[in-house]
Scaffold this motif. Sequence first.
Motif, PDB file in Angstrom:
ATOM      1  N   GLY A  33      17.617 -18.025   8.404  1.00 23.90           N
ATOM      2  CA  GLY A  33      17.548 -18.453   9.797  1.00 23.90           C
ATOM      3  C   GLY A  33      17.349 -19.954   9.833  1.00 23.90           C
ATOM      4  N   PHE A  34      17.119 -20.494  11.010  1.00 19.41           N
ATOM      5  CA  PHE A  34      17.001 -21.949  11.130  1.00 19.41           C
ATOM      6  C   PHE A  34      15.748 -22.469  10.444  1.00 19.41           C
ATOM      7  CE2 PHE A  34      19.279 -21.191  15.338  1.00 19.41           C
ATOM      8  CZ  PHE A  34      20.529 -21.462  14.797  1.00 19.41           C
ATOM      9  N   HIS A  35      15.913 -23.621   9.812  1.00 15.71           N
ATOM     10  CA  HIS A  35      14.790 -24.395   9.321  1.00 15.71           C
ATOM     11  C   HIS A  35      14.465 -25.497  10.336  1.00 15.71           C
ATOM     12  CE1 HIS A  35      12.942 -27.790   7.112  1.00 15.71           C
ATOM     13  NE2 HIS A  35      12.395 -26.869   6.345  1.00 15.71           N
ATOM     14  N   ASN A  36      15.509 -26.212  10.788  1.00 18.70           N
ATOM     15  CA  ASN A  36      15.303 -27.307  11.736  1.00 18.70           C
ATOM     16  C   ASN A  36      16.611 -27.626  12.452  1.00 18.70           C
ATOM     17  OD1 ASN A  36      16.443 -28.545   9.287  1.00 18.70           O
ATOM     18  ND2 ASN A  36      16.122 -30.456  10.381  1.00 18.70           N
ATOM     19  N   VAL A  37      16.513 -28.463  13.455  1.00 10.91           N
ATOM     20  CA  VAL A  37      17.680 -29.081  14.080  1.00 10.91           C
ATOM     21  C   VAL A  37      17.397 -30.569  14.167  1.00 10.91           C
ATOM     22  CG1 VAL A  37      16.845 -28.772  16.458  1.00 10.91           C
ATOM     23  CG2 VAL A  37      19.309 -28.957  16.018  1.00 10.91           C
ATOM     24  N   THR A  38      18.448 -31.389  14.000  1.00 16.23           N
ATOM     25  CA  THR A  38      18.301 -32.841  14.039  1.00 16.23           C
ATOM     26  C   THR A  38      18.976 -33.402  15.283  1.00 16.23           C
ATOM     27  OG1 THR A  38      18.232 -33.008  11.624  1.00 16.23           O
ATOM     28  CG2 THR A  38      18.831 -35.003  12.844  1.00 16.23           C
ATOM     29  N   LEU A  39      18.250 -34.223  16.039  1.00 12.94           N
ATOM     30  CA  LEU A  39      18.786 -34.920  17.193  1.00 12.94           C
ATOM     31  C   LEU A  39      18.895 -36.403  16.853  1.00 12.94           C
ATOM     32  CD1 LEU A  39      16.541 -33.381  20.027  1.00 12.94           C
ATOM     33  CD2 LEU A  39      18.508 -32.352  18.852  1.00 12.94           C
ATOM     34  N   THR A  40      20.044 -37.006  17.148  1.00 13.16           N
ATOM     35  CA  THR A  40      20.241 -38.431  16.913  1.00 13.16           C
ATOM     36  C   THR A  40      20.159 -39.164  18.245  1.00 13.16           C
ATOM     37  OG1 THR A  40      21.621 -38.063  14.959  1.00 13.16           O
ATOM     38  CG2 THR A  40      21.850 -40.182  16.064  1.00 13.16           C
ATOM     39  N   LEU A  41      19.333 -40.224  18.285  1.00 18.13           N
ATOM     40  CA  LEU A  41      19.023 -40.910  19.536  1.00 18.13           C
ATOM     41  C   LEU A  41      18.961 -42.417  19.323  1.00 18.13           C
ATOM     42  CD1 LEU A  41      16.102 -38.477  20.059  1.00 18.13           C
ATOM     43  CD2 LEU A  41      18.082 -38.482  21.584  1.00 18.13           C
ATOM     44  N   LYS A  42      19.281 -43.171  20.369  1.00 13.96           N
ATOM     45  CA  LYS A  42      19.138 -44.620  20.289  1.00 13.96           C
ATOM     46  C   LYS A  42      17.669 -45.023  20.241  1.00 13.96           C
ATOM     47  CE  LYS A  42      23.459 -46.011  22.536  1.00 13.96           C
ATOM     48  NZ  LYS A  42      23.908 -46.896  21.435  1.00 13.96           N
ATOM     49  N   ASN A  43      16.843 -44.280  20.959  1.00 18.61           N
ATOM     50  CA  ASN A  43      15.397 -44.498  20.969  1.00 18.61           C
ATOM     51  C   ASN A  43      14.742 -43.133  21.134  1.00 18.61           C
ATOM     52  OD1 ASN A  43      12.667 -44.959  22.166  1.00 18.61           O
ATOM     53  ND2 ASN A  43      13.269 -47.106  21.961  1.00 18.61           N
ATOM     54  N   ILE A  44      13.778 -42.825  20.294  1.00 20.08           N
ATOM     55  CA  ILE A  44      13.231 -41.463  20.306  1.00 20.08           C
ATOM     56  C   ILE A  44      12.097 -41.270  21.313  1.00 20.08           C
ATOM     57  CG2 ILE A  44      13.794 -41.190  17.862  1.00 20.08           C
ATOM     58  CD1 ILE A  44      10.638 -41.152  17.447  1.00 20.08           C
ATOM     59  N   LYS A  45      11.590 -42.345  21.906  1.00 19.17           N
ATOM     60  CA  LYS A  45      10.343 -42.271  22.662  1.00 19.17           C
ATOM     61  C   LYS A  45      10.359 -41.218  23.766  1.00 19.17           C
ATOM     62  CE  LYS A  45       6.995 -45.116  25.187  1.00 19.17           C
ATOM     63  NZ  LYS A  45       6.672 -46.482  25.702  1.00 19.17           N
ATOM     64  N   ALA A  46      11.381 -41.231  24.625  1.00 16.50           N
ATOM     65  CA  ALA A  46      11.402 -40.308  25.764  1.00 16.50           C
ATOM     66  C   ALA A  46      11.608 -38.873  25.319  1.00 16.50           C
ATOM     67  CB  ALA A  46      12.491 -40.728  26.746  1.00 16.50           C
ATOM     68  N   THR A  47      12.449 -38.669  24.304  1.00 19.29           N
ATOM     69  CA  THR A  47      12.678 -37.316  23.780  1.00 19.29           C
ATOM     70  C   THR A  47      11.420 -36.788  23.107  1.00 19.29           C
ATOM     71  OG1 THR A  47      15.002 -37.889  23.432  1.00 19.29           O
ATOM     72  CG2 THR A  47      14.172 -35.907  22.326  1.00 19.29           C
ATOM     73  N   ALA A  48      10.754 -37.629  22.358  1.00 27.43           N
ATOM     74  CA  ALA A  48       9.501 -37.236  21.714  1.00 27.43           C
ATOM     75  C   ALA A  48       8.466 -36.818  22.747  1.00 27.43           C
ATOM     76  CB  ALA A  48       8.972 -38.376  20.856  1.00 27.43           C
ATOM     77  N   ALA A  49       8.465 -37.484  23.897  1.00 24.29           N
ATOM     78  CA  ALA A  49       7.519 -37.117  24.951  1.00 24.29           C
ATOM     79  C   ALA A  49       7.795 -35.715  25.490  1.00 24.29           C
ATOM     80  CB  ALA A  49       7.587 -38.136  26.089  1.00 24.29           C
ATOM     81  N   ILE A  50       9.058 -35.334  25.589  1.00 25.78           N
ATOM     82  CA  ILE A  50       9.387 -33.961  26.004  1.00 25.78           C
ATOM     83  C   ILE A  50       8.835 -32.975  24.986  1.00 25.78           C
ATOM     84  CG2 ILE A  50      11.252 -32.339  26.493  1.00 25.78           C
ATOM     85  CD1 ILE A  50      10.960 -34.537  28.590  1.00 25.78           C
ATOM     86  N   LEU A  51       9.075 -33.260  23.708  1.00 21.76           N
ATOM     87  CA  LEU A  51       8.621 -32.344  22.655  1.00 21.76           C
ATOM     88  C   LEU A  51       7.102 -32.219  22.632  1.00 21.76           C
ATOM     89  CD1 LEU A  51      10.946 -33.322  19.652  1.00 21.76           C
ATOM     90  CD2 LEU A  51      11.151 -31.337  21.174  1.00 21.76           C
ATOM     91  N   THR A  52       6.400 -33.330  22.785  1.00 22.51           N
ATOM     92  CA  THR A  52       4.945 -33.294  22.631  1.00 22.51           C
ATOM     93  C   THR A  52       4.221 -32.916  23.921  1.00 22.51           C
ATOM     94  OG1 THR A  52       4.828 -35.690  23.020  1.00 22.51           O
ATOM     95  CG2 THR A  52       4.978 -34.943  20.741  1.00 22.51           C
ATOM     96  N   GLU A  53       4.629 -33.509  25.052  1.00 19.36           N
ATOM     97  CA  GLU A  53       3.883 -33.322  26.296  1.00 19.36           C
ATOM     98  C   GLU A  53       4.270 -32.054  27.055  1.00 19.36           C
ATOM     99  OE1 GLU A  53       3.598 -36.905  28.689  1.00 19.36           O
ATOM    100  OE2 GLU A  53       3.934 -38.137  26.895  1.00 19.36           O
TER     101      GLU A  53
END
Length: 312
Positions: free
Chosen positions: A155-175
């Motif tokens: 099954g899945f281990h991970n998925v990779t997202l490529t971004l110009k800046n991770i800050k806003a995406t990281a906030a979705i994941l964490t907050e």
Amino acid sequence: MENQILGLHHITAIAGDAKRNFNFYSKILGLRFIKKTVNFDDPGTYHFYFGDEVGSAGTILTFFPWGEGIQQGRKGSGMATEIGYSVPKGSLDFWQKRFDEHNVIYNKPSERFGEKHLPFLDPDGLKLELIESKTEDTRKAWETDEIKADVATKGFHNVTLTLKNIKATAAILTEIFGYKLIEQEVNRYRYATDTVETAAIVDLVELEDEKHGHVANGTVHHVAFRVKNDEVLMHFREKVESFGLSITHQIDRQYFHSLYFREPGGVLFELATENPGFTYDESLEELGKNLKLPAQYESDRERIESHLAKID
């Protein structure tokens, strides 16, 4: 029930030829073909589901095979660019030999975050990786005559997202989703949830100068995260809205219920329930053997079937 994101539910990508897609994932990679249905928004095209024996959340890779005429996609920022599968330790030699036998394009194994990984491409150019996880993966593998449990994908281990800046995406994941940053290597940031032991990882790769990707053949369409049920689903709808993002109303996908929103980095996210599951309309033994249509298309079955390519 505590309101939690339970890791990855499924990942959906776009393919060209339906039979080639079916053969690669069910025969060469050895995934179980668990559902043959149609795109609910475009019933003239297939929607394929591949996974483990029962289609467990965290194992489900799905495809819209739109035919040979589809434009080739381009990997870039604002999209999911790699799909990682967990495999048993010591299995990568088997997979390299198998890829040689079947003319699969791959790179030699390397190491990341203390884990060996083998990158490869499917026939449409979708990038995947087989990863020997440093933590034990106890999920039961689906076996075929040629691929046994000691080497099969879990099954899945991970998925990779490529971004110009991770800050806003990281906030979705964490907050919103409750993920935490657990490791970093150069410009790759690894986030994980502790609510599940597998399919728990999202890697964010920051490439400031990367061109925007184009979602078409050989690329990921969206990434779906798992929730327990409808009640939890709607809890997260409120959380996403309160974050100032637009999110759809609940959509019935027959095998799960969904919400969709585009995170600030550009990746289309889905939230999907565990219920009702893939045995909703056929038995465990029959999974993937018959064309299953949602009720609204049953009256048009003959015409729909006449337009779909034969895959077996």
